[in-house]
Write an enzyme that holds these catalytic residues in place. Structure first.
Site, PDB file in Angstrom:
ATOM      1  N   LEU A 151       0.833  -1.213   0.000  1.00  0.00           N
ATOM      2  CA  LEU A 151       0.000   0.000   0.000  1.00  0.00           C
ATOM      3  C   LEU A 151       0.861   1.254   0.000  1.00  0.00           C
ATOM      4  CD1 LEU A 151       0.133   1.393   3.033  1.00  0.00           C
ATOM      5  CD2 LEU A 151      -1.402  -0.455   3.613  1.00  0.00           C
ATOM      6  N   LYS A 152       0.278   2.331  -0.580  1.00  0.00           N
ATOM      7  CA  LYS A 152       0.950   3.632  -0.562  1.00  0.00           C
ATOM      8  C   LYS A 152       0.241   4.501   0.463  1.00  0.00           C
ATOM      9  CE  LYS A 152      -0.125   4.497  -4.909  1.00  0.00           C
ATOM     10  NZ  LYS A 152      -0.705   3.249  -5.386  1.00  0.00           N
ATOM     11  N   LYS A 205       9.301  -7.751  -2.071  1.00  0.00           N
ATOM     12  CA  LYS A 205       8.957  -6.445  -1.484  1.00  0.00           C
ATOM     13  C   LYS A 205      10.124  -5.457  -1.617  1.00  0.00           C
ATOM     14  CE  LYS A 205       7.258  -3.137   0.823  1.00  0.00           C
ATOM     15  NZ  LYS A 205       6.213  -2.277   0.273  1.00  0.00           N
ATOM     16  N   ASN A 209      10.397  -1.915  -3.978  1.00  0.00           N
ATOM     17  CA  ASN A 209      10.734  -0.580  -3.464  1.00  0.00           C
ATOM     18  C   ASN A 209      12.051  -0.077  -4.050  1.00  0.00           C
ATOM     19  OD1 ASN A 209       8.430  -0.255  -2.058  1.00  0.00           O
ATOM     20  ND2 ASN A 209       9.333  -0.343  -0.018  1.00  0.00           N
ATOM     21  N   GLY A 258      11.443  10.140   0.290  1.00  0.00           N
ATOM     22  CA  GLY A 258      11.503  10.035   1.751  1.00  0.00           C
ATOM     23  C   GLY A 258      10.493   9.005   2.213  1.00  0.00           C
ATOM     24  N   CYS A 261       9.588   4.060   4.095  1.00  0.00           N
ATOM     25  CA  CYS A 261       9.910   2.809   3.397  1.00  0.00           C
ATOM     26  C   CYS A 261      11.131   2.896   2.482  1.00  0.00           C
ATOM     27  CB  CYS A 261       8.696   2.342   2.606  1.00  0.00           C
ATOM     28  SG  CYS A 261       7.353   1.831   3.696  1.00  0.00           S
ATOM     29  N   LYS A 264      14.797   3.336   4.041  1.00  0.00           N
ATOM     30  CA  LYS A 264      15.278   2.223   4.878  1.00  0.00           C
ATOM     31  C   LYS A 264      15.310   0.920   4.090  1.00  0.00           C
ATOM     32  CE  LYS A 264      11.072   0.511   7.209  1.00  0.00           C
ATOM     33  NZ  LYS A 264      10.899  -0.681   6.396  1.00  0.00           N
ATOM     34  N   ARG A 329       8.275  11.112   8.203  1.00  0.00           N
ATOM     35  CA  ARG A 329       9.486  10.302   8.353  1.00  0.00           C
ATOM     36  C   ARG A 329      10.366  10.444   7.104  1.00  0.00           C
ATOM     37  NH1 ARG A 329       6.873   4.701  10.515  1.00  0.00           N
ATOM     38  NH2 ARG A 329       5.165   5.367   9.167  1.00  0.00           N
TER      39      ARG A 329
END
Ligand SMILES: NC(=O)c1ccc[n+]([C@@H]2O[C@H](COP(=O)([O-])OP(=O)(O)OC[C@H]3O[C@@H](n4cnc5c(N)ncnc54)[C@H](O)[C@@H]3O)[C@@H](O)[C@H]2O)c1
Length: 435
Positions: A151-152, A205, A209, A258, A261, A264, A329
């Site tokens: 999900l976004k 996953k 990303n 940023g 997700c 990191k 974040r």
């Protein structure tokens, strides 16, 4: 079906509400008593479009409950999702302490055979570690499943309700059948449920990303080149996006990615690759380009106004890392705000939803504007960080009359540079010809 979600943050809360909406009996648990106290009052601790009515309705109809008693919540569910945070450790690896602590609690409360699902983004091999941690606590049989979430933030309900695909890493028929039943209502239009082995699901996953982050860093580097050679990245974007092999999504240059997700996850994937003896040079470059890009707005500002900003007021529109979320974040607003303050300037900040989050970080070091026009009133320049809809067609005449100088740095390329010049602004976008 009886479902438990451990971790009621952006992912856990959305997953819990959406699974309740399809008729499941859901208990969401969290160790944060303040969060649960608010949720018990149907007061949603985060901003996510459409989430509040969904939580409220399912709570009222008795399908969605909240608790701080993680053990009791675990005992409730036939399916137990782990959706706690996996923040970056000091070496860039994903910190699994929360995931593994939940796994031990699950083991302690395993009152019947359950399917334990890792929904948090976790490095390859984590489902096995979860299995080991549970097995250390119980002799009751159980099954593990890796079900990464795509999900976004800002479109989380839509994404969960109508996912492009559902990824399920399983190694048992029991987990496969139960998870297929649970997700069936969400894939009625034929979007695929992809069953695969557990390590492949875990890697999928991070690969997704990392690919998205790569597109952003790629476009930011092309934008930099465009500026230097007098090309317009907006035209280049359209030019390449119409190639079906490339596609038009996720090609917008900006102030760097940023959020909780991409930064990191790119780092954690690099770390895994290094552990496996690889040199993840592409991933390292994606991150390096992004680190540089996150300072692009500050560099433009300082280049134009000089390194000392004392006595200067800078209006900043948008604080969240992207539109339609209150999440700050790793937002590109952070290095900008820090840089302005360190250079002695003051900030007149506005964001439709992230003011509370900003206040928690900056306290009274910022001026929190009532609306976008209050932010620009008396400011020496405006910097746009986030592409909120409300900033797209502002009253430019009013802005020009409120700013002490008609100077705009637009990190999202919201406006047409030629039109801005006609309107009397000095306008700087990302990767666009200097107007
Ligand atoms: N936010 C996103 O857009 C997104 C999208 C896909 C995947 N993810 C992944 O999902 C996971 C959760 O992300 P998030 O954004 O929801 O995080 P979050 O910080 O919003 O929520 C995590 C929650 O877990 C709770 N928690 C921590 N330890 C716990 C414990 N032992 N027992 C019960 N609750 C505990 C925290 O109090 C917090 O409320 C992460 O791995 C993230 O990478 C996030």
């Amino acid at each position: 079906m009886k479902v438990t979600i451990v971790g009621s943050g952006y992912v856990g809360l959305v997953a819990g509400a959406c699974l309740a909406e399809t008729g499941n009996d859901v208990v969401c648990a969290d160790v944060d008593p303040r969060k649960i106290a608010r949720l018990l009052e149907s007061d949603i601790p985060i901003y996510e479009p459409g989430l509040e009515p969904l939580v409220r309705r399912n709570q009222l109809e008795g399908r969605l409950k909240f608790t701080t008693d993680v053990g009791a919540a675990v005992a409730h569910g036939k399916v137990v999702f782990i959706a706690v945070g996996t923040p970056p450790g000091e070496d860039g690896s994903a910190d699994l302490q929360h995931v593994l602590s939940v796994a031990r609690t699950i083991g302690e409360h395993m009152n019947e055979p359950k399917v334990v699902v890792t929904k948090s983004t976790v490095p390859v091999g984590t489902a096995e570690r979860v299995r080991g941690a549970i097995r250390g606590e119980t002799r009751v049989p159980f099954y593990v499943c890796s079900n990464p979430e795509f999900l976004k933030e800002g479109a989380a309900i839509e994404d969960f309700m109508k996912p492009d695909r559902v990824i399920l890493g399983v190694d048992s028929d029991e987990a496969r059948d139960i998870m297929a039943d649970l997700y069936a209502p969400f894939v009625r239009t034929g979007n695929p449920v992809l069953f695969m082995d557990i390590p492949s699901a875990e890697v999928t996953k991070y690969a997704a990303n990392a690919m998205l982050a790569t597109r952003i860093s790629f476009m930011n580097q092309i934008a930099d080149l465009c500026e230097r050679v007098g090309a317009d990245v907006s035209m280049v974007r359209k030019g390449i996006g119409t190639d079906r092999r490339i596609g038009s999504a996720f090609l917008f240059p900006g102030p760097g990615y940023g959020g909780s997700c991409f930064p990191k996850d790119v780092r954690a994937l690099s770390h895994t690759a290094r552990e496996m003896g690889m040199e993840p040079s592409l991933l390292d470059a994606v991150e390096a380009v992004n680190d540089r890009q996150k300072l692009v707005l500050l560099r433009m500002l300082v280049h134009r106004l000089g390194p000392r900003l004392s006595g200067r007021q800078v209006a900043v529109w948008g604080l969240s890392f992207k539109a339609e979320t209150d999440d700050m974040r790793e937002s590109p607003a952070l290095p900008l705000l820090d840089g302005i303050l360190e250079a002695g300037g003051s900030v007149r900040a506005h964001d439709p939803k992230a003011m509370e989050a900003a206040r928690e970080i900056y306290g009274d070091r910022l001026y929190y504007a009532r609306d976008p026009y209050d932010a620009v009133a008396g400011a020496d320049a405006l910097v746009i960080v986030t592409e909120w809809l409300v900033y797209r067609t502002p009253d430019f005449d009013r802005m020009r009359s409120l700013l002490t100088a008609p100077l705009i740095f637009d990190g999202r390329n919201l406006y047409d540079p030629d039109r801005m010049v006609r309107l009397g602004f000095e306008y700087h976008g990302i990767g666009r010809r200097r107007a």
